[in-house]
Design an enzyme around this catalytic site. Structure first.
Site, PDB file in Angstrom:
ATOM      1  N   HIS A 158      -3.289   7.239   2.321  1.00 57.67           N
ATOM      2  CA  HIS A 158      -3.732   5.914   1.883  1.00 57.67           C
ATOM      3  C   HIS A 158      -5.126   5.665   2.444  1.00 57.67           C
ATOM      4  O   HIS A 158      -5.402   5.952   3.616  1.00 57.67           O
ATOM      5  CB  HIS A 158      -2.753   4.859   2.385  1.00 57.67           C
ATOM      6  CG  HIS A 158      -3.221   3.460   2.158  1.00 57.67           C
ATOM      7  ND1 HIS A 158      -3.733   3.042   0.946  1.00 57.67           N
ATOM      8  CD2 HIS A 158      -3.278   2.383   2.987  1.00 57.67           C
ATOM      9  CE1 HIS A 158      -4.075   1.769   1.048  1.00 57.67           C
ATOM     10  NE2 HIS A 158      -3.821   1.342   2.274  1.00 57.67           N
ATOM     11  N   ASN A 213     -10.245  -0.168   0.134  1.00 59.97           N
ATOM     12  CA  ASN A 213      -8.785  -0.065   0.140  1.00 59.97           C
ATOM     13  C   ASN A 213      -8.252  -0.629  -1.185  1.00 59.97           C
ATOM     14  O   ASN A 213      -8.334  -1.832  -1.413  1.00 59.97           O
ATOM     15  CB  ASN A 213      -8.245  -0.847   1.339  1.00 59.97           C
ATOM     16  CG  ASN A 213      -6.728  -0.805   1.454  1.00 59.97           C
ATOM     17  OD1 ASN A 213      -6.034  -0.399   0.524  1.00 59.97           O
ATOM     18  ND2 ASN A 213      -6.227  -1.228   2.592  1.00 59.97           N
ATOM     19  N   CYS A 236       0.815  -1.224   0.000  1.00 63.97           N
ATOM     20  CA  CYS A 236       0.000   0.000   0.000  1.00 63.97           C
ATOM     21  C   CYS A 236       0.848   1.273   0.000  1.00 63.97           C
ATOM     22  O   CYS A 236       0.324   2.365  -0.234  1.00 63.97           O
ATOM     23  CB  CYS A 236      -0.961   0.009   1.181  1.00 63.97           C
ATOM     24  SG  CYS A 236      -2.016  -1.439   1.222  1.00 63.97           S
TER      25      CYS A 236
END
Ligand code: UT7
Length: 326
Positions: free
Chosen positions: A253, A283, A120
């Site tokens: 993020h 996500n 990520c």
């Protein structure tokens, strides 16, 4: 004259198939598992995510996002000197997804193309490398892409993870400039924590050995994430001799609204200075920051002249931040 890197265009791409939390409730019920819209919204802020169809790969989403970013920057395939794709869900074991995107974009000038694997944090890592290569003078226009099809590595029998992730891509064109641009970067990893978020399988002897699906200790990841996201935000601001009061937009993020609330609170930033897309995208790992940036730009909120703090955290453990004068 000093040379800097500026973001000259942004783009993104989402696969058309959108699943609401109600769709996930039904999907899990068909497997004898229970979840609810209330649980997902309360614990994560997620309301929906996009999943790619079987024939769509990270390179397809990445190519589309890159095309939008190149259009916005006013450059063509011949202008691209560097192509980096941040992804943990590559099309193949090899070659890199970046070379596949290079082919799909029709870039035939021989520019380097490689993947960045930092889960990520991949987009933050890729942006940092592209910034360094532009400042070193070897690159004029870099395409930096985050592209993921996380739906491929989700275990739909694990309700603690499969409701959290989605597919998508975001991209920026980073171009050489006399003025910044990217003001400061901060990048870290700590391999001691690699077990708390991983896909522990590998290919061996023509077979997948081990677990080829995402495994996460959510609480451990949560705890680490809130700590390092504050640290890296403060570090990148200090490197640029700025304070949180200078930030127009925090673009973190997009994993969990509670993590984003916590970072904003610690930096004393109101939530209306945070770009939030986790509610609609879930996500999307390396794609989440450039996707959120592009949504901010195209909705008219993120404007030229503003200061943006981009920051990410993910498996490895990896984390980092990039401070941008947009
Ligand atoms: O992208 C990389 C970064 N990733 C992240 O930042 C993720 C970080 N972690 C998180 O966001 C959160 O830890 C989660 C959203 C994954 C979980 O939230 P939590 O508040 O930490 O929940 P929990 O794991 O403590 O679980 C609470 C309860 C458990 O039940 P019991 O043991 O209290 O009876 C779980 O079994 O919630 C249960 N649960 C669910 N219930 C309904 C877990 N998943 C679900 C679900 N639906 N989908």
């Amino acid at each position: 004259m000093a040379r800097y890197a500026r973001i000259t265009g942004t783009g993104s791409s989402l696969p058309p198939r959108r699943l609401s939390n109600a769709d996930m409730v039904n999907e899990l019920a068909s497997r004898g598992l229970e979840t609810s819209n209330e649980w997902i919204v309360e614990r994560t802020g997620i309301q929906a995510r996009h999943f790619a169809d079987a024939g769509t790969f990270a390179s397809d989403l990445g190519t589309q996002a890159a095309q939008h970013a190149m259009e916005a920057a006013g450059i063509t395939a011949a202008d691209v000197d560097l192509l980096i794709v941040a992804t943990s869900t590559p099309d193949m074991v090899f070659p890199s997804t970046a070379t596949i995107v290079q082919r799909k974009l029709g870039i035939t000038n021989g520019c380097p193309a490689f993947d960045m694997q930092a889960v990520c944090s991949g987009f933050i890592y890729a942006l940092t490398v592209a910034d360094a290569m532009i400042r070193a003078g070897t690159v004029r226009h870099a395409l930096v892409i985050g592209a993921e099809v996380f739906s491929r590595i989700l275990d739909f029998n694990d309700r603690t993870t499969c409701v959290l992730f989605g597919d998508g891509a975001g991209a920026v064109v980073l171009s050489a400039s006399d003025t910044p641009g990217i003001v400061a970067t901060d990048m870290h990893a700590d391999g001691r924590h690699l077990d708390i978020l991983c896909v522990p399988g590998h290919v061996s002897g023509g077979q997948v050995t081990g677990e080829p699906l995402l495994r996460m200790d959510g609480q451990a990841v949560f705890k680490l994430a809130v700590g390092v996201l504050e640290e890296t935000a403060r570090a990148v601001l200090a490197k640029a001799d700025r304070t949180a009061a200078d930030i127009d937009w925090l673009i973190p993020h997009q994993a969990n609204i509670r993590i984003m609330n916590s970072t904003a609170r610690k930096l004393k930033l109101p939530m209306d200075k945070v770009i939030v897309t986790v509610d609609q995208h879930g996500n999307t790992s390396a794609a989440s920051i450039p996707l959120a940036l592009d949504h901010g730009v195209r909705s008219g909120r993120v404007q030229r002249g503003q200061t943006l703090l981009l920051e990410g955290v993910g498996g490895g453990f990896t984390w980092g931040a990039v401070l941008v004068d947009f």
